[in-house]
Design a protein around this motif. Structure first.
Motif, PDB file in Angstrom:
ATOM      1  N   ILE A 366       0.846  -1.206   0.000  1.00 41.77           N
ATOM      2  CA  ILE A 366       0.000   0.000   0.000  1.00 41.77           C
ATOM      3  C   ILE A 366       0.877   1.250   0.000  1.00 41.77           C
ATOM      4  O   ILE A 366       0.529   2.272  -0.599  1.00 41.77           O
ATOM      5  CB  ILE A 366      -0.959  -0.013   1.200  1.00 41.77           C
ATOM      6  CG1 ILE A 366      -1.959  -1.177   1.053  1.00 41.77           C
ATOM      7  CG2 ILE A 366      -1.698   1.320   1.320  1.00 41.77           C
ATOM      8  CD1 ILE A 366      -2.860  -1.365   2.267  1.00 41.77           C
ATOM      9  N   GLY A 367       2.041   1.171   0.660  1.00 39.13           N
ATOM     10  CA  GLY A 367       2.968   2.307   0.659  1.00 39.13           C
ATOM     11  C   GLY A 367       3.425   2.663  -0.747  1.00 39.13           C
ATOM     12  O   GLY A 367       3.540   3.849  -1.098  1.00 39.13           O
ATOM     13  N   THR A 368       3.670   1.640  -1.572  1.00 37.46           N
ATOM     14  CA  THR A 368       4.054   1.891  -2.964  1.00 37.46           C
ATOM     15  C   THR A 368       2.889   2.473  -3.750  1.00 37.46           C
ATOM     16  O   THR A 368       3.059   3.408  -4.544  1.00 37.46           O
ATOM     17  CB  THR A 368       4.539   0.581  -3.623  1.00 37.46           C
ATOM     18  OG1 THR A 368       5.773   0.189  -3.020  1.00 37.46           O
ATOM     19  CG2 THR A 368       4.762   0.769  -5.121  1.00 37.46           C
ATOM     20  N   VAL A 369       1.688   1.929  -3.542  1.00 39.43           N
ATOM     21  CA  VAL A 369       0.490   2.451  -4.210  1.00 39.43           C
ATOM     22  C   VAL A 369       0.340   3.947  -3.947  1.00 39.43           C
ATOM     23  O   VAL A 369       0.128   4.759  -4.868  1.00 39.43           O
ATOM     24  CB  VAL A 369      -0.775   1.697  -3.721  1.00 39.43           C
ATOM     25  CG1 VAL A 369      -2.045   2.448  -4.135  1.00 39.43           C
ATOM     26  CG2 VAL A 369      -0.789   0.281  -4.266  1.00 39.43           C
ATOM     27  N   LEU A 370       0.475   4.335  -2.691  1.00 39.88           N
ATOM     28  CA  LEU A 370       0.279   5.742  -2.315  1.00 39.88           C
ATOM     29  C   LEU A 370       1.438   6.632  -2.741  1.00 39.88           C
ATOM     30  O   LEU A 370       1.295   7.857  -2.808  1.00 39.88           O
ATOM     31  CB  LEU A 370       0.073   5.842  -0.797  1.00 39.88           C
ATOM     32  CG  LEU A 370      -1.172   5.115  -0.248  1.00 39.88           C
ATOM     33  CD1 LEU A 370      -1.234   5.235   1.268  1.00 39.88           C
ATOM     34  CD2 LEU A 370      -2.444   5.679  -0.880  1.00 39.88           C
ATOM     35  N   SER A 371       2.598   6.031  -3.037  1.00 39.97           N
ATOM     36  CA  SER A 371       3.758   6.816  -3.462  1.00 39.97           C
ATOM     37  C   SER A 371       3.523   7.544  -4.780  1.00 39.97           C
ATOM     38  O   SER A 371       4.191   8.539  -5.079  1.00 39.97           O
ATOM     39  CB  SER A 371       4.982   5.908  -3.624  1.00 39.97           C
ATOM     40  OG  SER A 371       5.387   5.379  -2.391  1.00 39.97           O
ATOM     41  N   PHE A 372       2.578   7.039  -5.577  1.00 37.20           N
ATOM     42  CA  PHE A 372       2.319   7.637  -6.890  1.00 37.20           C
ATOM     43  C   PHE A 372       1.198   8.664  -6.863  1.00 37.20           C
ATOM     44  O   PHE A 372       0.880   9.253  -7.885  1.00 37.20           O
ATOM     45  CB  PHE A 372       1.977   6.534  -7.902  1.00 37.20           C
ATOM     46  CG  PHE A 372       3.101   5.576  -8.137  1.00 37.20           C
ATOM     47  CD1 PHE A 372       4.194   5.938  -8.921  1.00 37.20           C
ATOM     48  CD2 PHE A 372       3.087   4.315  -7.563  1.00 37.20           C
ATOM     49  CE1 PHE A 372       5.239   5.056  -9.130  1.00 37.20           C
ATOM     50  CE2 PHE A 372       4.130   3.420  -7.763  1.00 37.20           C
ATOM     51  CZ  PHE A 372       5.208   3.795  -8.548  1.00 37.20           C
ATOM     52  N   ASN A 373       0.608   8.911  -5.686  1.00 36.50           N
ATOM     53  CA  ASN A 373      -0.510   9.850  -5.627  1.00 36.50           C
ATOM     54  C   ASN A 373      -0.550  10.573  -4.274  1.00 36.50           C
ATOM     55  O   ASN A 373       0.125  11.579  -4.104  1.00 36.50           O
ATOM     56  CB  ASN A 373      -1.839   9.140  -5.924  1.00 36.50           C
ATOM     57  CG  ASN A 373      -1.874   7.723  -5.366  1.00 36.50           C
ATOM     58  OD1 ASN A 373      -2.007   7.532  -4.171  1.00 36.50           O
ATOM     59  ND2 ASN A 373      -1.733   6.720  -6.242  1.00 36.50           N
ATOM     60  N   VAL A 374      -1.263  10.001  -3.315  1.00 35.55           N
ATOM     61  CA  VAL A 374      -1.485  10.692  -2.030  1.00 35.55           C
ATOM     62  C   VAL A 374      -0.175  11.016  -1.312  1.00 35.55           C
ATOM     63  O   VAL A 374      -0.022  12.081  -0.712  1.00 35.55           O
ATOM     64  CB  VAL A 374      -2.389   9.833  -1.116  1.00 35.55           C
ATOM     65  CG1 VAL A 374      -2.601  10.527   0.233  1.00 35.55           C
ATOM     66  CG2 VAL A 374      -3.730   9.574  -1.789  1.00 35.55           C
TER      67      VAL A 374
END
Length: 460
Positions: A366-374
């Motif tokens: 999830i940390g990687t997912v959020l690295s591209f946006n939030v």
């Protein structure tokens, strides 16, 4: 030794054949590194000269560690952690070498956390290509599509979750019913899809120019940084130093020749990388695009090319299916060291180990997912100059690719080359006489020197 850490001696805990192990280990090696990363770093570093250096690095740096790690795994016959604990005792070496096992399990855990996110991209881009979304679209439109996709955390999370669920399902079914069945189906499919893409590129792209670019060395275009990039990628693409080959090696029957098998794996892995280049560069050149487009080559530049060519929707779909297959075969190998450790040390069933390990990896992802946006402006260690500007994804990638993998590979080369007793090694590896002495010279001196240089360069 406890019951939970006995070597894998039952037949259903071993690969059914040498070919099954080759397909599994080649599947581990063949992944996003071959089809996503190799083409764009080849483009960034001038083509042919880089390819030549890369091939030399594969066989001088990568293969010796591949052989050593597989041999260590088979000799220990357990998870990387338990294998290193056992071998430090039987070989009479320092307990500090046990860090190799822990490094492998932790590195495979961390790398899969962000690898699964990129695997999710491949999943969603199959649908985008099949729907004709790229047909006739210009560069701004396709770039906007990719940017919009990355900006949506819920969509990224959905596809990250689907990809991880596929991986957990396969690994949870066991060695023969899960891993072996999957690679027996997926690896031939990967080669069929890849050859179909090369044939398409021959008929619809600038194939002659691509062949010249990849196989006509111009050393004036090769920099020191390019040589070190080739060295680093040679280690990365074979999945050495992260416990995968040690885990897979623990299921390898004693009568399999490791040296010959390792060479086969390296040839298969290299063939996929070269074929990927021959599938991608003709389309790039035919459309006047930039071969050194960086990470966006696959998700921005190629969709643009597919959108301008006849049959582009069909072959764009085939290409992203190819990318997905490659990602899955690598991802299942990364989950295996974690599952093997949970089975042995926690006494948990394989299915529960796969689910629990997969859930933890999904959560870290999830940390990687959020690295591209939030969290794109969140730099957790930004107060340290060395990590300035690095997102959560950047930190994980840097930690694994630039620290844990090279240090793991270096430690394996030193342990097998210097710490282990020579007695029994030639038979274990499958080399005798002069061939074994040459191998040991490379493993003791050339391989550690090469990995050490890459490690220091990446830090500096």
């Amino acid at each position: 030794m406890s019951q939970n850490t006995q070597p894998h001696q039952q037949a259903n805990n071993l690969w059914s054949s040498r070919m099954a192990f080759i397909l599994a280990a080649a599947g581990s090696a063949v992944g996003l590194g071959n089809i996503w990363k190799f083409p764009y770093i080849t483009g960034e570093n001038g083509g042919g000269a880089f390819v030549l250096v890369y091939l030399a690095c594969i066989f001088l740096i990568g293969v010796p560690v591949l052989i050593a790690e597989t041999m260590i795994g088979r000799r220990g016959g357990q998870s990387p952690v338990a294998t290193m604990r056992t071998l430090t005792q039987t070989e009479g070496t320092a307990r500090g070498w046990r860090i190799i096992g822990w490094n492998g399990v932790i590195a495979s855990f961390l790398v899969l956390s962000f690898y699964a996110v990129i695997g999710g991209w491949a999943l969603v881009y199959i649908g985008k290509a099949a729907s004709g979304l790229f047909t006739g679209a210009d560069a701004e439109t396709i770039g906007g599509q990719f940017g919009g996709f990355l900006a949506n955390p819920w969509e990224l999370l959905l596809w990250h979750s689907v990809f991880m669920a596929i991986v957990v399902f396969i690994v949870g079914r066991g060695i023969r019913s899960g891993l072996e069945k999957a690679v027996n189906m997926l690896m031939p499919l990967l080669f069929v899809l890849l050859i179909a893409m090369v044939i398409y590129a021959m008929n619809n792209g600038s194939f002659g120019r691509a062949v010249s670019f990849m196989f006509s060395p111009d050393f004036s275009k090769l920099t020191t940084a390019g040589v070190l990039t080739a060295l680093g990628h040679a280690a990365f693409t074979l999945s050495i130093g992260i416990g995968v080959l040690m885990a897979y090696g623990s299921y390898l029957p004693k009568d399999v020749n490791i040296a010959r098998t390792a060479m086969t794996i390296a040839v298969l892995d290299t063939s996929v990388a070269l074929l990927a280049g021959l599938a991608i560069f003709p389309l790039v050149f035919a459309n006047g695009l930039e071969p050194g487009a960086g990470p966006g080559l696959i998700f921005v530049t190629l969709p643009l090319a597919f959108g301008q060519m006849s049959g582009g929707a069909l072959f764009g779909t085939i290409f992203f299916a190819l990318l997905l297959v490659a990602a899955i075969t690598s991802a299942i190998s990364m989950l295996e060291p974690v599952v093997e450790w949970l089975e042995e040390h926690k006494g948990v069933s394989r299915a529960k180990s796969a689910f629990g390990g997969g859930l933890a990896i999904w959560f870290i992802g999830i940390g990687t997912v959020l690295s591209f946006n939030v969290w794109e402006d969140l730099h957790p260690l930004g107060f340290i100059a060395f990590f300035e500007g690095k997102t959560v994804f950047d930190l994980l990638d840097f930690l694994v690719s630039n620290l844990m993998m090279p240090l793991g590979g270096l430690a394996i080369a030193l342990f097998a080359g210097w710490a282990m007793k020579r007695e029994g090694l030639p038979a274990d590896i499958g080399l005798q006489g002069g061939a074994f002495r040459a191998f040991m010279f490379v493993l003791r001196y050339l391989t550690p020197a090469g990995i050490g240089v890459v490690f220091l360069y990446n830090l500096i």
